[in-house]
Design an enzyme around this catalytic site. Structure first.
Site, PDB file in Angstrom:
ATOM      1  N   LYS A  96       9.776   6.932  -0.989  1.00 25.24           N
ATOM      2  CA  LYS A  96       9.398   6.558  -2.350  1.00 25.24           C
ATOM      3  C   LYS A  96       8.866   7.820  -3.015  1.00 25.24           C
ATOM      4  CE  LYS A  96       6.020   4.257  -5.196  1.00 25.24           C
ATOM      5  NZ  LYS A  96       4.636   3.746  -5.232  1.00 25.24           N
TER       6      LYS A  96
ATOM      7  N   GLY B 241      -2.381   1.272 -10.896  1.00 19.26           N
ATOM      8  CA  GLY B 241      -3.709   0.721 -10.662  1.00 19.26           C
ATOM      9  C   GLY B 241      -4.399   0.148 -11.878  1.00 19.26           C
TER      10      GLY B 241
ATOM     11  N   ALA C 153       4.051  -0.412 -10.021  1.00 18.94           N
ATOM     12  CA  ALA C 153       2.796   0.000 -10.660  1.00 18.94           C
ATOM     13  C   ALA C 153       2.389  -0.908 -11.821  1.00 18.94           C
ATOM     14  CB  ALA C 153       2.861   1.444 -11.157  1.00 18.94           C
ATOM     15  N   GLY C 154       1.087  -1.119 -11.917  1.00 19.38           N
ATOM     16  CA  GLY C 154       0.488  -1.828 -13.039  1.00 19.38           C
ATOM     17  C   GLY C 154       0.260  -3.303 -12.850  1.00 19.38           C
TER      18      GLY C 154
ATOM     19  N   ASN D  77       0.093  -2.521  -4.858  1.00 18.60           N
ATOM     20  CA  ASN D  77      -0.951  -2.225  -3.870  1.00 18.60           C
ATOM     21  C   ASN D  77      -2.311  -2.684  -4.363  1.00 18.60           C
ATOM     22  OD1 ASN D  77      -1.561   0.323  -1.487  1.00 18.60           O
ATOM     23  ND2 ASN D  77      -3.171  -0.768  -2.518  1.00 18.60           N
ATOM     24  N   THR D  78      -2.776  -2.063  -5.454  1.00 19.33           N
ATOM     25  CA  THR D  78      -4.138  -2.305  -5.938  1.00 19.33           C
ATOM     26  C   THR D  78      -4.394  -3.770  -6.243  1.00 19.33           C
ATOM     27  OG1 THR D  78      -4.131  -0.090  -6.905  1.00 19.33           O
ATOM     28  CG2 THR D  78      -5.838  -1.591  -7.656  1.00 19.33           C
TER      29      THR D  78
END
Length: 275
Positions: free
Chosen positions: A108, A169, A200-201, A222-223
């Protein structure tokens, strides 16, 4: 007949889950392990240059990942030049080759523009993509939601283009659905099975579902799990949202209308006396 989905293929890899999850920001490795299990994902991403590969107790993150169960997707998080990203990608390949994990042949790619926004540098990202493809990698590329950049990255040989829903994040979800739609149109033209993954986001399960309802092939996050109030519960929610959004996309939503449309027919109904 119940809906039967197509296999989710990224390069030479076939995934059982359309949700890809990360391994950073967890309070403990034990919690990370349990959340990975609850998410249902079979591909997890690990930052090759992570600052804390071994914790204060001397425990290694890889001790908490079942390498016979998960395919590792190494990432180049923290890289700000094409040269650095390529070097870190090669390091990840060496590590996973030694572990005999099938994730050794892909990466990635993250090539960031600055530390404040963590937005990708489009020129450096394209350069790194070209170099890694030449080096035999299957490259999954984190990029902005700009359709022209996305198309250039695919033309460079990327195995998957991964437009951001919003900054890494941030938890803002998908800020520009129209751009994601155009990315899908451009990337899937003459190649309907080309994998487009929102990366993301994401902040909530509804964000995951929305991405899938737009027609994206998967979501990487992830976050949203690791920093949730209850990460284990959120991991389960993300798993269900990914499935629900995919089914909703193929189910086909009704068009939005300004005024109401009665659910019940107005013919063949009981009329009041004299009506």
């Amino acid at each position: 007949m119940p809906f039967t989905d197509k296999p989710f293929r990224v390069g030479t890899h076939t995934l059982t889950s359309r949700l890809i999850v990360g391994t950073g920001k967890y309070a403990t490795y034990d919690l990370m392990r349990d959340c990975l299990e609850a998410s249902g994902s079979d591909v997890i991403t690990v930052a090759v240059r992570r600052e804390r590969l071994v914790d204060a107790q001397g425990r290694n993150i890889l001790d908490y990942i079942d390498l016979s169960k998960y395919t590792i997707l190494p990432n180049t998080a923290g890289c700000f030049t094409a040269e650095d990203a390529v070097r870190v990608a090669r390091l990840g390949r060496e590590i996973l080759s030694g572990l005999e994990n099938p994730g050794a042949d892909w990466v990635k790619l993250e090539c960031l523009g600055d530390k404040k926004t963590l937005l990708p540098d489009p020129v450096a990202t394209l350069k790194a993509t070209e170099e890694l493809v030449k080096d035999g990698f299957q490259v999954l590329v984190y990029t902005t939601d700009d359709p022209i950049t996305a198309r250039r990255i695919k033309e460079a040989g990327a195995a998957s283009v991964m437009p951001a829903g919003s900054p890494i994040g941030s938890g803002q979800g998908i800020l520009n659905a129209n751009n994601i739609r155009i990315c899908l149109e451009y990337l899937k033209e003459n190649d309907p099975d080309y994998p487009v993954i929102v990366d993301a986001g994401v902040g909530s399960a509804s964000d995951v579902s929305y991405a899938m309802e737009l027609g994206c092939d998967g979501v990487l996050l992830n976050t949203a799990i690791a920093s949730a109030d209850d990460p284990l519960t959120m991991a389960s929610a993300m798993k269900l949202a990914c499935t629900a959004g995919r089914l909703s996309y193929f189910g086909g939503r009704i068009p939005k209308k300004l005024y109401a449309t009665a659910s019940s027919p107005d013919t063949g109904i009981v009329r009041p006396a004299g009506g």
